[in-house]
Enzyme design. Sequence first.
Site, short mmCIF file in Angstrom:
data_model
loop_
_atom_site.label_atom_id
_atom_site.label_comp_id
_atom_site.label_asym_id
_atom_site.label_seq_id
_atom_site.Cartn_x
_atom_site.Cartn_y
_atom_site.Cartn_z
N LYS A 159 16.75 65.11 5.32
CA LYS A 159 15.97 66.31 5.70
C LYS A 159 16.26 67.37 4.65
CE LYS A 159 15.64 70.04 7.39
NZ LYS A 159 15.20 71.18 6.58
N GLU A 231 29.69 70.19 4.21
CA GLU A 231 30.00 70.75 2.88
C GLU A 231 29.34 72.12 2.86
OE1 GLU A 231 31.92 69.19 0.85
OE2 GLU A 231 31.84 67.12 1.58
N GLU A 362 29.80 85.23 1.14
CA GLU A 362 29.17 84.51 0.03
C GLU A 362 27.95 85.31 -0.46
OE1 GLU A 362 27.18 80.71 0.83
OE2 GLU A 362 28.33 79.87 -0.82
P1 NAD Z 1 21.20 76.53 5.23
O1 NAD Z 1 22.40 76.31 6.06
O2 NAD Z 1 20.33 77.69 5.51
O3 NAD Z 1 20.23 75.25 5.28
C1 NAD Z 1 20.68 73.96 4.94
C2 NAD Z 1 19.81 72.93 5.64
O4 NAD Z 1 20.02 73.02 7.06
C3 NAD Z 1 18.31 73.11 5.43
O5 NAD Z 1 17.73 71.85 5.22
C4 NAD Z 1 17.84 73.72 6.75
O6 NAD Z 1 16.50 73.46 7.07
C5 NAD Z 1 18.76 73.01 7.73
N1 NAD Z 1 18.93 73.68 9.02
C6 NAD Z 1 18.73 74.99 9.34
N2 NAD Z 1 19.02 75.20 10.65
C7 NAD Z 1 19.40 74.01 11.17
C8 NAD Z 1 19.85 73.59 12.46
N3 NAD Z 1 19.95 74.44 13.48
N4 NAD Z 1 20.20 72.30 12.62
C9 NAD Z 1 20.13 71.42 11.59
N5 NAD Z 1 19.72 71.76 10.36
C10 NAD Z 1 19.35 73.04 10.14
O7 NAD Z 1 21.72 76.54 3.73
P2 NAD Z 1 20.87 76.88 2.42
O8 NAD Z 1 20.60 78.34 2.41
O9 NAD Z 1 19.78 75.91 2.27
O10 NAD Z 1 21.93 76.52 1.26
C11 NAD Z 1 22.83 77.41 0.73
C12 NAD Z 1 24.20 77.19 1.31
O11 NAD Z 1 24.64 75.86 1.05
C13 NAD Z 1 25.26 78.08 0.68
O12 NAD Z 1 26.12 78.56 1.67
C14 NAD Z 1 26.00 77.13 -0.25
O13 NAD Z 1 27.30 77.55 -0.57
C15 NAD Z 1 25.97 75.87 0.54
N6 NAD Z 1 26.20 74.72 -0.33
C16 NAD Z 1 27.37 74.03 -0.23
C17 NAD Z 1 27.64 72.96 -1.08
C18 NAD Z 1 28.91 72.17 -0.98
O14 NAD Z 1 28.97 71.06 -1.53
N7 NAD Z 1 29.96 72.69 -0.36
C19 NAD Z 1 26.70 72.62 -2.04
C20 NAD Z 1 25.52 73.35 -2.13
C21 NAD Z 1 25.27 74.40 -1.26
#
Ligand code: NAD
Length: 475
Positions: A159, A231, A362
């Site tokens: 997803k 992650e 962040e």
């Molecule tokens: P996000 O948490 O907003 O979204 C991530 C994913 O989760 C998306 O596909 C979104 O549609 C989905 N999602 C949203 N609500 C959900 C729910 N209730 N249940 C299940 N899935 C849901 O994150 P983002 O803004 O897309 O990404 C940025 C974040 O990701 C930053 O905090 C970044 O640090 C982190 N990140 C971490 C790593 C790592 O390896 N530690 C790598 C890249 C990014």
Amino acid sequence: MVIPVFSARNPRTGVHDYQCEHTTASELDTIIKRLRANQPGWAALSVDQRLSAMEQFIATVERHKVEIFNALKTDTGRIRIAQLETGALAGQFKRIADDARAMLGDIATRPSMVPHILGSGHYVPYGVMGNITPWNFPLLLSFIDTFPALAAGNAVIIKPSEVTPRWVDPLRKALKEVPAVENVLAFARGPGDTGAALIERVDLVSFTGSVRTGRKVAETAAKRFIPVFLELGGKDPAVVLASANLDMAVSGILRASVAATGQACQSLERVYVARPIFDAFVERMVEKAKATTLDIDDAENGYVGPFIFERQADIVADHLKDAVAKGAKILCGGQIITKGGKWLAPTVLVDVTHKMKVMTEETFGPVIPIMPFDSLDEAVSLANDTTYGLSASVFAGSADEAMAVARRLNAGAVSINDGSLTAMVQDVAHESFGFSGMGASRFGREGILRYVRRKAVFTNTLGPMDVNGKIVPLA
Ligand code: NAD
């Protein structure tokens, strides 16, 4: 019947110029039913047979790489990184293939603590893994868990983020050409509710994204008693000791803070510099930050690209406003530029404190807040003053000095005399500390074992005991 769709914004033009299906819960049921039906056959193949099917998929992706690159370029507004992401898939697969061959064989039969009972070990895939991914490196982070999960015998449904959905079209095209893999790999597109619905239906979840969403994901998975690997975000510190080479420290930190417009989990987001070199460090940083160009007028030229996610620009602006209101001074950058998309020039701040969002939450933008320290203890305590624990950096004149600080930093990975090395090196296992993640490492040779359960088979070589404690010998 109205087919639900959602639209995505182009980060360069700011225009919502793309629409695609929004996978509904009942469509998820159908996809997962198909994956469930095919997964046992996939798991029954040998590791080599699975890897050889995956190799064909990689070769097909290679043939479609221009289309994939073009879609990813539009999704993210960046050229060089989209090229890197597309080009890196084959290398990522190779690492996983080597690990799968080395790690997934049965564990040899050996005597147990009861010598006539022999035990053997077997790795059993979970079934169907739901892989929920973010927008900052959409392709790479969708396959970093998918390849090992598939190699281990699971089916996977990805997803991807609704912010960057375009790359899925050419990927699906490539997937269609390799039915053996298409049988066990699928995509679902849609916003958060699609991710939430996915967790209700799978056997294992791997999630990469924000802490806020990660918590919801973990709660839902906990209710279903299914494992979840998280992650999450970071607030990575860099500690620069007085003995550090100034030019090296400034160059490394600048790159690791503004690469990918700061939209990387392992970006350096706070910098602590020994007081004797603080002024010189700041002066050099401002000079180099000012010379770092935006690609606003020419996507082919310039280092810092647009914000992929429009709301991220608002979060960054809010952090800067909060910092200035609490006494911070912006030495360069600082203004979000809107020209269709949104950009921010590398922004250096001083007079910052841990009462400001820019030092505690962040930011995910090209922002470099710098703070002086007077002792090593103070530097370590400032660096560790966070709920996160993803990674960190230490710059020092000697390896011993750097290592002494690295050992005290509360983070899952530390780069010495550089930043963000975890983005380049994936073959040493490390976990994410604090709110930066949960679950076993996906890196290192043993990372592949995250996607299997361990099963033991015991053989009694003498015969079972009866109710009187007498062995009934095997015939
Ligand atoms: P996000 O948490 O907003 O979204 C991530 C994913 O989760 C998306 O596909 C979104 O549609 C989905 N999602 C949203 N609500 C959900 C729910 N209730 N249940 C299940 N899935 C849901 O994150 P983002 O803004 O897309 O990404 C940025 C974040 O990701 C930053 O905090 C970044 O640090 C982190 N990140 C971490 C790593 C790592 O390896 N530690 C790598 C890249 C990014």
